[in-house]
Enzyme design. Structure first.
Site, PDB file in Angstrom:
ATOM      1  N   HIS A  86      13.677 -15.387  73.277  1.00 10.13           N
ATOM      2  CA  HIS A  86      14.468 -16.609  73.384  1.00 10.13           C
ATOM      3  C   HIS A  86      15.382 -16.665  74.600  1.00 10.13           C
ATOM      4  CE1 HIS A  86      17.723 -14.087  71.821  1.00 10.13           C
ATOM      5  NE2 HIS A  86      18.537 -15.001  72.302  1.00 10.13           N
ATOM      6  N   ARG A  87      15.585 -15.547  75.314  1.00  8.97           N
ATOM      7  CA  ARG A  87      16.546 -15.529  76.417  1.00  8.97           C
ATOM      8  C   ARG A  87      16.131 -16.485  77.532  1.00  8.97           C
ATOM      9  NH1 ARG A  87      21.722 -13.198  76.069  1.00  8.97           N
ATOM     10  NH2 ARG A  87      21.576 -11.459  74.615  1.00  8.97           N
TER      11      ARG A  87
END
Length: 360
Positions: free
Chosen positions: A204-205
């Site tokens: 998700h970064r």
């Protein structure tokens, strides 16, 4: 009576706040008002955590999500400021490194309300990460800095905090408190039928999802691992799912919806390895004795690298595949009690009480 205004907004903060709020509830002379910014707003990302973790529903519920980092932070700042004015807390308590963290700390500091920061002193030394900016600025305007590790304390000392009118404390990591407390509540995700020993992945970064070449390389590696090494189970954040679809990438893995904390604990306990770009999940893997491979170029949790429990591989597909293949099924042990042994929340509440009203 000491009044604490706690600001939360994202999944990791719900988990951290659950153990500290429990310790506050069990302590006389301290009252907590909880404000949820709405940063994680759907049932799977927010409500389920409150229900599972036994956190009282927030006294103040904002509805701020979406938009750019600046827009989101600005809207939060304005609304949190009004909450501080209305409720007149003796201290504002913030967690981690999200936009909610920075907005809460800024609103309090501008109104001359002392700020306590849980997870202070963490550094990735990557200023392209919005989280790095949030945590640095939050530390600068907090007067009570609760560090989870000795490394975090050293970072603050190197930045000159020893000469400032603040208190820096190594209290341990509240995430270990949560892992130990909730381990017996683990639940398999509904309909889950993958045998133990799978690769548990999270992705998700922004440094990965907002960089098409990095994301494509990671997706290719995940697909290869799933086909050639071991099943890959990926609870996928809605934002990441949309980015993958927009780029026309195909994820050939076991995709599942975001899960609650108890389901995540179950997945961690039954995985053969954790592959992630999350900060918190790196530690959670360690708490459950699993080797971790981290798809980032830096990590705040350098002690896990030093202990041989975690390996950094960036977004290089071959490095991801090699590290996962080499570490799958390997057990790691917490022989040094790197994160405080599950007593962080008690230490935090004790210090909040000892500081008293207005930080004195």
């Amino acid at each position: 009576m000491i009044k604490i205004l706690t600001i939360i907004g994202a999944r990791p903060q719900f988990i951290k706040a659950s153990v500290v709020s429990r310790a506050i509830k069990n302590t006389d002379g301290i009252e907590e008002i909880m404000l949820h910014t709405g940063q994680h707003f759907d049932a799977n990302m927010s409500d389920v955590f409150f229900n599972q973790l036994g956190i009282p529903q927030p006294h103040i519920q904002l509805d701020i999500h979406g938009g750019s980092h600046g827009e989101m932070t600005g809207r939060m700042l304005a609304d949190i400021e009004q909450a501080v004015i209305e409720h007149k807390p003796d201290r504002v308590l913030v967690y981690g490194d999200t936009n909610s963290t920075l907005a809460g700390a800024l609103a309090a500091a501008k109104l001359h309300v002392p700020v306590a920061h849980v997870e202070a002193g963490l550094r990735s030394f990557n200023m392209r990460m919005p989280e790095e900016i949030n945590r640095i600025l939050t530390d600068q305007i907090s007067d009570l800095l609760f560090c989870p590790t000795d490394t975090a304390v050293n970072h603050l000392q190197q930045e000159g905090f020893a000469a400032k009118p603040v208190k820096v404390l190594q209290v341990g990591d509240v995430m270990q408190d949560a892992a130990l407390f909730f381990a017996n509540h683990a639940l398999a995700p509904a309909g889950f039928d993958v045998k133990p020993g799978f690769i548990l992945a999270t992705l998700h970064r922004a440094e990965n999802t907002d960089a098409p070449e990095r994301l494509a390389s990671i997706v290719d590696a995940l697909n290869h691992l799933h086909t050639e090494v071991a099943p890959v189970v990926l609870p996928l954040h809605p934002r990441t799912r949309n980015v993958v679809a927009k780029l026309g990438l195909l994820l050939n893995v076991h995709l599942i919806d975001p899960v609650g904390y108890f389901e995540m604990v179950w997945l961690l306990d039954h995985a053969g390895l954790v592959l992630t770009d999350s900060g918190g999940v790196q530690k959670e893997a360690f708490f459950f004795g699993k080797a971790c491979v981290t798809m980032r170029d830096q990590t705040e949790w350098v002690e896990l690298i030093d202990a041989g429990a975690n390996e950094l591989v960036g977004a290089n597909g071959q490095k991801i595949i090699d590290a996962v293949t080499r570490n799958l099924g390997r057990k790691v042990q917490d022989t040094q009690q790197l994160y405080g042994g599950g007593k962080a929340a008690e230490r935090i509440v004790s210090e909040l009480m000892s500081r008293g009203i207005n930080g004195f």
